[in-house]
Design a protein around this motif. Sequence first.
Motif, short mmCIF file in Angstrom:
data_model
loop_
_atom_site.label_atom_id
_atom_site.label_comp_id
_atom_site.label_asym_id
_atom_site.label_seq_id
_atom_site.Cartn_x
_atom_site.Cartn_y
_atom_site.Cartn_z
N VAL A 28 0.83 -1.20 0.00
CA VAL A 28 0.00 0.00 0.00
C VAL A 28 0.87 1.26 0.00
CG1 VAL A 28 -1.87 -1.19 1.19
CG2 VAL A 28 -0.16 0.07 2.52
N PRO A 29 0.32 2.37 -0.49
CA PRO A 29 1.06 3.64 -0.48
C PRO A 29 1.58 3.97 0.90
CG PRO A 29 -0.90 3.85 -1.82
CD PRO A 29 -0.99 2.51 -1.16
N GLY A 60 7.97 6.63 -10.97
CA GLY A 60 7.20 7.44 -10.03
C GLY A 60 6.38 6.63 -9.05
N LEU A 61 6.70 5.36 -8.87
CA LEU A 61 5.94 4.51 -7.95
C LEU A 61 6.67 4.26 -6.64
CD1 LEU A 61 4.52 1.94 -10.51
CD2 LEU A 61 3.31 3.82 -9.42
N ILE A 72 5.14 5.28 -3.22
CA ILE A 72 4.74 6.69 -3.26
C ILE A 72 3.29 6.85 -2.83
CG2 ILE A 72 3.98 6.70 -5.66
CD1 ILE A 72 5.32 9.50 -5.87
N GLU A 73 3.03 7.93 -2.11
CA GLU A 73 1.68 8.26 -1.65
C GLU A 73 1.31 9.59 -2.29
OE1 GLU A 73 -0.82 7.91 2.52
OE2 GLU A 73 1.35 8.23 2.57
N PRO A 158 1.23 6.11 -12.16
CA PRO A 158 1.02 6.55 -10.78
C PRO A 158 -0.45 6.81 -10.45
CG PRO A 158 2.79 7.80 -11.83
CD PRO A 158 2.12 7.01 -12.90
N LEU A 159 -1.24 7.22 -11.45
CA LEU A 159 -2.66 7.46 -11.20
C LEU A 159 -3.40 6.17 -10.87
CD1 LEU A 159 -3.37 10.13 -13.96
CD2 LEU A 159 -3.33 10.50 -11.48
#
Length: 223
Positions: A28-29, A60-61, A72-73, A158-159
């Motif tokens: 999880v983020p 970007g993850l 990434i959150e 990332p979205l």
Amino acid sequence: MPVKLSREPLYEQAYEAILRMILDGTLVPGTRVTEATLARTLGVSPTPVREAMRKLEHDGLLESNGTGVQIIELRPDDIKQLYVCREALEVVAIERAVEKLGDEDLADLDELLTFAEEAAREGDFLKLVQINTAFHDRLIAAAANPWLMSTIGFVRRPLLLARIQITVDQREVRRILSDHRAILECLKQRDARSVVDAMRRHMRADCSYMCKELPPTARGNPN
């Protein structure tokens, strides 16, 4: 139990395996990850995991936070910035798709939306997301520009991570399906200006909803 990998290059397999764990919510983020832990999970040495983590950070993850590496959150500002890019790119794609999509292609898109509507009625959210993604993929592919497709994929990844953090209600499902129908109808009319306007409205509504529905911690509010 270690995840079984195939004979393909190990770093690519490790990348795909970690990516799946991120996008299905296993990781999880905000979760801190290490080469050693991921290597044990995958049953490989740290070297391919290290390469995979570098690629995921480039995508970007993953991000370094000074004390380690974590999933990434995304926060609202991140989502807004990503949607600025996604909107611009998908508008370029659909402008070119207008002149390239034939009647058979439009019929296939119509069928996709029918399947999406059926999935919505059945409450199959995972299937609905997959079909809606396929709808956008078909429009992007119609632009016949692999560089554009690759760049859009980079922005969308990332979205997808943010999307697993939110709950989509029935009103939003109806809005998405209606947006897609509007886009398709404009394509059938070969009306490039209306298609672009419909895509822009769709992207901006997506962005607004996602920012609003992020969990409080992702919005920077611990309460």
